[in-house]
Design a protein around this motif. Structure first.
Motif, PDB file in Angstrom:
ATOM      1  N   ASP A 765       0.701  -0.860   0.547  1.00  0.00           N
ATOM      2  CA  ASP A 765      -0.226   0.311  -0.002  1.00  0.00           C
ATOM      3  C   ASP A 765       0.666   1.088   0.371  1.00  0.00           C
ATOM      4  OD1 ASP A 765      -1.227  -0.317   3.594  1.00  0.00           O
ATOM      5  OD2 ASP A 765       0.656  -0.098   2.378  1.00  0.00           O
ATOM      6  N   CYS A 766       2.459   1.159   0.254  1.00  0.00           N
ATOM      7  CA  CYS A 766       2.816   2.002  -0.255  1.00  0.00           C
ATOM      8  C   CYS A 766       3.707   2.271  -1.486  1.00  0.00           C
ATOM      9  CB  CYS A 766       4.147   2.120   1.222  1.00  0.00           C
ATOM     10  SG  CYS A 766       3.959   2.327   2.902  1.00  0.00           S
ATOM     11  N   ALA A 767       2.528   2.221  -2.732  1.00  0.00           N
ATOM     12  CA  ALA A 767       2.947   2.279  -3.723  1.00  0.00           C
ATOM     13  C   ALA A 767       3.231   3.177  -4.906  1.00  0.00           C
ATOM     14  CB  ALA A 767       1.676   1.659  -4.432  1.00  0.00           C
ATOM     15  N   THR A 787      15.929   3.500   8.090  1.00  0.00           N
ATOM     16  CA  THR A 787      15.246   3.534   9.875  1.00  0.00           C
ATOM     17  C   THR A 787      13.832   4.478   9.805  1.00  0.00           C
ATOM     18  OG1 THR A 787      16.840   4.891  10.437  1.00  0.00           O
ATOM     19  CG2 THR A 787      16.964   2.416  10.503  1.00  0.00           C
ATOM     20  N   LEU A 788      13.396   3.924  10.161  1.00  0.00           N
ATOM     21  CA  LEU A 788      12.105   5.307  10.700  1.00  0.00           C
ATOM     22  C   LEU A 788      12.586   7.108  10.707  1.00  0.00           C
ATOM     23  CD1 LEU A 788       9.439   6.015  10.674  1.00  0.00           C
ATOM     24  CD2 LEU A 788       9.616   5.904  13.370  1.00  0.00           C
ATOM     25  N   PRO A 789      14.076   6.982  11.126  1.00  0.00           N
ATOM     26  CA  PRO A 789      14.585   8.890  11.126  1.00  0.00           C
ATOM     27  C   PRO A 789      14.937   8.395  10.343  1.00  0.00           C
ATOM     28  CG  PRO A 789      15.169   7.804  13.171  1.00  0.00           C
ATOM     29  CD  PRO A 789      14.979   6.350  12.396  1.00  0.00           C
ATOM     30  N   THR A 790      15.556   8.299   9.710  1.00  0.00           N
ATOM     31  CA  THR A 790      16.293   8.285   7.767  1.00  0.00           C
ATOM     32  C   THR A 790      15.123   8.511   6.488  1.00  0.00           C
ATOM     33  OG1 THR A 790      17.648   6.525   8.564  1.00  0.00           O
ATOM     34  CG2 THR A 790      17.967   7.418   6.021  1.00  0.00           C
ATOM     35  N   VAL A 791      13.992   7.249   6.930  1.00  0.00           N
ATOM     36  CA  VAL A 791      12.987   8.053   6.019  1.00  0.00           C
ATOM     37  C   VAL A 791      12.832   9.380   6.102  1.00  0.00           C
ATOM     38  CG1 VAL A 791      11.059   6.569   5.520  1.00  0.00           C
ATOM     39  CG2 VAL A 791      12.612   5.004   5.333  1.00  0.00           C
ATOM     40  N   PRO A 801       2.666   7.864   7.043  1.00  0.00           N
ATOM     41  CA  PRO A 801       4.056   7.476   5.306  1.00  0.00           C
ATOM     42  C   PRO A 801       4.693   6.729   5.709  1.00  0.00           C
ATOM     43  CG  PRO A 801       2.784   9.542   5.266  1.00  0.00           C
ATOM     44  CD  PRO A 801       2.226   9.617   6.902  1.00  0.00           C
ATOM     45  N   ALA A 802       5.998   7.610   6.805  1.00  0.00           N
ATOM     46  CA  ALA A 802       7.002   7.219   7.337  1.00  0.00           C
ATOM     47  C   ALA A 802       6.521   5.752   7.488  1.00  0.00           C
ATOM     48  CB  ALA A 802       8.232   8.184   7.921  1.00  0.00           C
ATOM     49  N   ILE A 803       6.509   5.344   8.970  1.00  0.00           N
ATOM     50  CA  ILE A 803       5.664   4.041   9.301  1.00  0.00           C
ATOM     51  C   ILE A 803       5.337   3.044   9.070  1.00  0.00           C
ATOM     52  CG2 ILE A 803       4.845   2.956  11.192  1.00  0.00           C
ATOM     53  CD1 ILE A 803       4.289   6.262  13.387  1.00  0.00           C
ATOM     54  N   LYS A 804       4.022   3.632   7.511  1.00  0.00           N
ATOM     55  CA  LYS A 804       3.398   2.220   7.173  1.00  0.00           C
ATOM     56  C   LYS A 804       4.685   2.059   6.007  1.00  0.00           C
ATOM     57  CE  LYS A 804      -1.153   3.731   5.652  1.00  0.00           C
ATOM     58  NZ  LYS A 804      -2.140   4.222   4.581  1.00  0.00           N
ATOM     59  N   LEU A 805       5.818   3.085   5.696  1.00  0.00           N
ATOM     60  CA  LEU A 805       6.684   2.737   4.863  1.00  0.00           C
ATOM     61  C   LEU A 805       7.743   1.054   5.590  1.00  0.00           C
ATOM     62  CD1 LEU A 805       8.510   2.434   1.444  1.00  0.00           C
ATOM     63  CD2 LEU A 805       9.386   4.434   3.486  1.00  0.00           C
ATOM     64  N   CYS A 806       8.020   2.262   7.039  1.00  0.00           N
ATOM     65  CA  CYS A 806       9.229   1.511   7.577  1.00  0.00           C
ATOM     66  C   CYS A 806       8.045   0.160   8.233  1.00  0.00           C
ATOM     67  CB  CYS A 806       9.172   1.738   8.738  1.00  0.00           C
ATOM     68  SG  CYS A 806      10.621   3.929   8.448  1.00  0.00           S
ATOM     69  N   HIS A 807       7.427  -0.067   8.028  1.00  0.00           N
ATOM     70  CA  HIS A 807       6.886  -1.737   8.569  1.00  0.00           C
ATOM     71  C   HIS A 807       6.871  -2.599   7.374  1.00  0.00           C
ATOM     72  CE1 HIS A 807       3.485  -4.601   9.303  1.00  0.00           C
ATOM     73  NE2 HIS A 807       2.819  -4.584   8.176  1.00  0.00           N
ATOM     74  N   HIS A 808       6.498  -2.311   6.179  1.00  0.00           N
ATOM     75  CA  HIS A 808       7.224  -2.939   5.165  1.00  0.00           C
ATOM     76  C   HIS A 808       8.718  -3.290   5.092  1.00  0.00           C
ATOM     77  CE1 HIS A 808       3.047  -3.063   3.521  1.00  0.00           C
ATOM     78  NE2 HIS A 808       3.012  -1.228   3.505  1.00  0.00           N
ATOM     79  N   ILE A 809       9.182  -2.285   5.898  1.00  0.00           N
ATOM     80  CA  ILE A 809      10.884  -2.023   5.232  1.00  0.00           C
ATOM     81  C   ILE A 809      11.579  -3.089   6.537  1.00  0.00           C
ATOM     82  CG2 ILE A 809      13.022  -1.605   6.123  1.00  0.00           C
ATOM     83  CD1 ILE A 809      12.327   0.881   4.383  1.00  0.00           C
TER      84      ILE A 809
END
Length: 822
Positions: A765-767, A787-791, A801-809
């Protein structure tokens, strides 16, 4: 060899200033250049802007500041409250002059945020618009929208030029070239004949828009010097053609609003004075007022007592003309007055001369007051037009100053030129770097001081010597870059850059030294202003060489700006590195912010915004430890190799050997591939981590150690070594992840290409964020390090959106750990 021949051609102002021990004349001393950089909009002007929340309605806004084609606006009603200020691009935003809504039946409506403050809209608008200055309609609408006014004087444009040599009559001139407002002009009717071409700055008082002569009662006549080249009938035909094409070749009258206003003079025919001939400004000579045309113009002739003189030096003046002085001015200032040719004896005496001629001296009241408040000093350097050959712009040194006049020694002219006398308000002098900014050839000095390879410590990750081929290619690129930047003037004007010393200064910069810096630098040419800013920051560091290394242009980074060589001195050593500096005003704010992030300080520490009270980043709560932990202690801030060793991923941790203990941080680093060797191992040589410069040796030892282990690593499963800021690996119990569904990977993410990473993201869902990964070239190795701070920091994402992305990472990291790491 090729390298040395390239060096002979190169001229570098910084090297030259350093080697001659001279300083550049301040930018603020060249008023005509400052005027030419203005975009036609000024703080305080008002316009009508579409309201963001309701695009069908508009409200009045005031311009707070300008930056190229960007305007910082504030809706009227917010008073001094800056929180709702917003930037608009003139080219894309829905902006209109005051009165546009009324003319076009559009609705003016108070924005939601200030509804409570404005109970009576009509009364409020009457009050704020009374005596208000509207933004120019021609710069907001039509063909001229968003253009710098100066760019409207394009080649082919027509103007009227008064003939100052023999009369006040004007004639049409064509613009052949526009170099930063300095115009190459050719008389109409001469086609390709360039013998009579002239160079004048567009604000010259004798240059006007077409139609000026008719409005002011002057006739349109070709000058005597060219009149015989065509018949009278031909000239009349040319004039007729010009009038027919007037619309398409005319220049907006707004351009001339900043021209000096010509005042009323009080000279009379026969008066004597001292003067400098503008066509040969090398000596001060006695002169006579030959003719008075009207209350604004009069003609001066340089005295010549020879009976057989072939020609006379005469020219038209006005009360503000440079180079006219009262009798005895040179004597009072200890300057030599050149006697008129044919004068008996060498000792010239004004009293005898006036008696001999039966003339009176022009009284002091006829002359404007001279000022010495201009910023120029002896030995300062600038760029100046060669009066003998106006095509040439040369390096000039101030050798002497008297009141508001400079004596300049020109260097590098094709033929030697005596010292020139110019006014500080002359439009034929320019600041250092003006030619480079406007893509014009500056005449270098004959014995050019060039960039020779010096034996100095160079701030670079690895020791390397540039081949002459590399130097040549670099220069070639530089030439291409400069030729691409054909004059678009306001585009290159940098706004003021403020040092907000109350903001957090980070681990590299000394807060005390930051507080001692000037409040601001600029405005002026982008490259020059930003170079000065970076130089001040380097000198304000605990270790200047360390900051220079942080700012250094990454060899693998995409080139988007202008390379400038900066220097640092630390512990008796000199360091030098190429730093990328943006050239255009619209990228200055982003450049400052990114540079702050590189230096791990508050993003508002320096930039076009002044922080008055509280910083919008709330950086006052940060300490060096917290902030460094947040941003990570890594040099390389490119997203492809993210900062920080933070990771919730545990990998097979080999016990590091003794040599490795000398280094605190290890990161996966994709090596630059070369034709001779291809290293497919995931862990390459680490980059510098903030330790002293002497650590270079440790790095080479470490690289050697890693090379010895390469075969072992190829046989075994690939391993990572990560560490967090405390240099301790996280234990498995630290990994607490609730994963909705277990991810099954078909291939090892370590080997994913950028395309593989993008493909994976598009399946989540982060397409929409996949494009960022493609632009930043994030491959599998880089993905596992995010990592979250980097993103949040490097991708400029909001927390959600950053947390969602980090979840997939994290799902990829966990799958990697379970499937491939043991």
């Amino acid at each position: 060899d090729a390298g040395s021949s390239v060096e002979e051609m190169e001229f570098n102002w910084d090297e030259y200033l350093e080697d001659t021990g001279a300083t550049a004349a301040p930018h603020g001393s060249f008023k005509h250049v400052d005027t030419s950089l203005q975009n036609g909009f000024a703080p305080g002007m008002k316009l009508e802007v579409a309201v963001k929340s309701d695009q069908n309605t508009y409200w009045v806004a005031t311009i707070i500041t300008t930056c190229g084609q960007l305007l910082l606006l504030r809706y009227d009603g917010y008073g001094e409250d800056r929180k709702a200020d917003f930037w608009c691009d003139i080219l894309t935003a829905d902006l209109h002059p005051i009165g546009w809504c009324e003319q076009n039946k559009k609705i003016l409506k108070v924005p939601e945020g200030i509804k409570d403050k404005i109970p009576d809209q009509e009364e409020f608008l009457q009050r704020v618009l009374k005596g208000a200055c509207s933004a120019p309609a021609n710069l907001l609408e039509g063909l001229h929208r968003g253009k710098n006014p100066l760019d409207l004087i394009a080649p082919g444009s027509r103007l009227e030029l008064q003939n100052i040599r023999d009369s006040l009559e004007a004639w049409i001139v064509n613009v052949v070239e526009n170099v930063g407002g300095r115009l190459k002009l050719r008389y109409e009717g001469l086609e390709d004949l360039d013998k009579f071409d002239q160079w004048l700055f567009y604000l010259d008082p004798f240059l006007h828009q077409v139609g000026w002569a008719a409005q002011h009662g002057y006739s349109l006549q070709p000058p005597l010097a060219i009149r015989s080249l065509r018949s009278e009938a031909d000239w009349q035909e040319i004039l007729k053609k010009v009038k027919e094409e007037e619309e398409e070749s005319s220049v907006p009258t707004d351009l001339f609003k900043d021209k000096p206003v010509i005042g009323v003079h009080s000279f009379s025919e026969g008066m004597k004075l001292e003067a400098v001939d503008p066509m040969a400004p090398f000596v001060i000579s006695p002169a006579t007022v030959l003719k008075v045309y009207n209350d604004k113009y009069f003609m001066i002739e340089i005295d010549d007592l020879r009976p057989e003189r072939a020609s006379s030096q005469r020219y038209v003046c006005h009360v503000g003309s440079a180079g006219i002085f009262p009798v005895q001015w040179s004597l009072k200032n200890g300057l030599h007055l050149s006697p008129p040719p044919g004068y008996p004896g060498q000792d010239f005496d004004w009293a005898d001369y006036l008696k001999q001629c039966g003339a009176e001296a022009a009284p002091q009241s006829c002359f404007p007051l001279l000022t010495s408040d201009h910023g120029f000093k002896e030995n300062m350097k600038l760029e100046a037009v060669n009066p003998v050959d106006p095509e040439e712009v040369c390096i000039a040194t101030v050798t002497k100053l008297k009141d508001s006049y400079l004596w300049l020694q020109l260097e590098g002219s094709k033929k030697p030129v005596p010292e020139c006398i110019v006014s500080v308000e002359s439009m034929n002098i320019f600041p250092v770097g003006w030619c480079e900014t406007n893509g014009y050839q500056l005449r270098p000095p004959r014995k050019a001081i060039v960039n020779k390879q010096k034996k100095i410590a160079v701030v670079q990750p690895e020791k390397q010597i540039l081949s002459s081929r590399t130097v040549h290619d670099g220069l070639k690129n530089q030439e291409l870059n400069s030729s691409d930047s054909v004059v678009i003037n306001g585009k290159y004007c940098c706004p003021k850059i403020y040092f907000n010393h109350r903001c957090f200064s980070g681990p590299y910069l000394n807060k005390g030294r930051i507080a001692e810096l000037p409040q601001s630098v600029g405005p002026g040419n982008c490259v020059l202003v930003l170079k000065e800013v970076l130089t001040l920051l380097i000198n304000a560091a605990y270790k200047p060489s360390r900051v220079l290394r942080e700012l250094q242009l990454d060899e693998e980074a995409a080139w988007h700006g202008h390379g400038e060589t900066l220097k640092a001195k630390y512990k008796g050593k000199s360091y030098r590195a190429t730093v990328e500096v943006v050239r255009t005003a619209d990228r200055v704010a982003d450049f400052c912010r990114k540079t702050c992030i590189k230096l791990e300080c508050c993003p508002n520490l320096f930039g076009p915004q002044m922080v008055l009270d509280k910083c919008s980043e709330n950086c006052s709560v940060l300490t060096k430890t917290k902030y460094t932990h947040y941003y990570g202690k890594r040099k390389n801030k490119r997203i492809g190799r993210p900062p920080g060793g933070h990771s919730n991923l545990e990998v097979a941790m080999k016990k590091p050997n003794k040599r490795r203990k000398r280094r605190k941080h290890f990161f996966v680093h994709k090596k630059k591939r070369s034709s001779t060797s291809v290293d497919n191992t995931p862990a390459g040589s680490p980059q510098g981590s903030g330790a002293e410069e002497e650590d270079d040796q440790d790095e080479s030892e470490l690289s050697h150690s890693l090379a010895q282990d390469r075969d072992k690593r190829k046989r075994k499963l690939r391993t990572f070594s990560f560490s967090d800021d405390e240099n301790k690996p996280p234990s498995p119990k630290d990994i607490k992840m609730e994963v909705a569904e277990k991810l099954q990977l078909d291939s090892n993410p370590l080997e994913w290409s950028v395309a593989d990473v993008v493909r994976f993201l598009k399946s989540t869902d982060c397409a929409p964020l996949a494009r960022i990964f493609l632009d930043q070239e994030i491959d599998g190795q880089a993905l596992l390090l995010l990592t979250l701070p980097t993103v949040q920091e490097c991708m400029d994402l909001k927390l959600g959106p950053a947390i969602k992305l980090c979840h997939h990472i994290e799902r990829v990291k966990l799958a990697f750990y379970q499937q491939f790491a043991n």
